[in-house]
Design a protein around this motif. Structure first.
Motif, PDB file in Angstrom:
ATOM      1  N   ARG A 129       0.844  -0.916  -0.299  1.00 43.42           N
ATOM      2  CA  ARG A 129      -0.064  -0.460   0.081  1.00 43.42           C
ATOM      3  C   ARG A 129       0.972   0.961  -0.126  1.00 43.42           C
ATOM      4  NH1 ARG A 129      -5.309  -1.684   1.354  1.00 43.42           N
ATOM      5  NH2 ARG A 129      -5.384  -3.713   2.086  1.00 43.42           N
ATOM      6  N   VAL A 148       0.188  -7.779  -5.367  1.00 48.72           N
ATOM      7  CA  VAL A 148      -1.359  -7.098  -6.503  1.00 48.72           C
ATOM      8  C   VAL A 148      -1.039  -5.441  -6.162  1.00 48.72           C
ATOM      9  CG1 VAL A 148      -3.575  -6.494  -6.027  1.00 48.72           C
ATOM     10  CG2 VAL A 148      -2.871  -8.923  -4.700  1.00 48.72           C
ATOM     11  N   SER A 150      -2.833  -3.519  -7.952  1.00 45.38           N
ATOM     12  CA  SER A 150      -3.730  -2.345  -7.307  1.00 45.38           C
ATOM     13  C   SER A 150      -3.904  -1.600  -6.633  1.00 45.38           C
ATOM     14  CB  SER A 150      -5.213  -3.176  -7.481  1.00 45.38           C
ATOM     15  OG  SER A 150      -4.794  -4.076  -6.675  1.00 45.38           O
ATOM     16  N   PRO A 153      -1.321   2.979  -7.460  1.00 43.87           N
ATOM     17  CA  PRO A 153      -2.187   3.755  -7.999  1.00 43.87           C
ATOM     18  C   PRO A 153      -0.844   4.597  -8.845  1.00 43.87           C
ATOM     19  CG  PRO A 153      -2.122   4.604  -5.737  1.00 43.87           C
ATOM     20  CD  PRO A 153      -1.875   3.475  -5.360  1.00 43.87           C
TER      21      PRO A 153
END
Length: 160
Positions: A129, A148, A150, A153
């Protein structure tokens, strides 16, 4: 020298020393404590169970400023960590495969570039993150799971 003159002299010396300290800290900057602790936690993970990588991180008061550590780049105005170059740091002593806990990167809110090449990295536990991350390079590892992307950004370049 009279007591008043001596007191004034001492006050001037203390004031000049304080100004010098502010100048040095302002010029070199100091990393944020949460990021310094985060880097030391990352170092412990990299070295588990018996490695010696990044031995020059931390250790004494001179090394307290993580913005001056090798492989760490900070933004000049904010002193936030913006780049970690951790390429090929787990090559000492056959540490074996490494599954990185992604939460170790949470303190680095401004991290933009992360190099983890050639570290026997097999994957990440949890989500990466890092909203500001633009470059993620994990080439030369034996990834068994792909992170991951996604939750990243700003990611523009990835070497997977």
């Amino acid at each position: 020298m009279g007591a008043v003159t001596r007191g004034l002299y001492n006050a001037i010396i203390i004031y000049a020393s304080f100004l010098w300290l502010l100048l040095v800290v302002g010029y070199y900057g100091w990393c944020l404590e949460d990021e310094r602790v985060g880097l030391l936690n990352l170092k412990a993970s990299v070295n588990h169970p018996k490695g010696t990588a990044l031995s020059y991180w931390g250790g004494n008061i001179v090394a307290a400023n993580c913005c001056r550590w090798e492989r760490v780049t900070c933004e000049n105005k904010t002193n936030r960590v913006i780049q970690l170059d951790l390429r090929y740091i787990r090559l000492d002593g056959g540490l074996g495969e490494w599954y990185m806990n992604a939460s170790l990167l949470l303190p680095f809110h401004q991290l933009q570039i992360l190099y983890l090449n050639g570290n026997e990295l097999t994957g990440f536990q949890g989500l990466l993150r890092l909203k500001k991350l633009r470059v993620l390079d994990v080439r030369g590892n034996g990834l068994t799971t792909i992170p991951v992307l996604s939750a990243l950004p700003s990611l523009k370049t990835r070497g997977i």
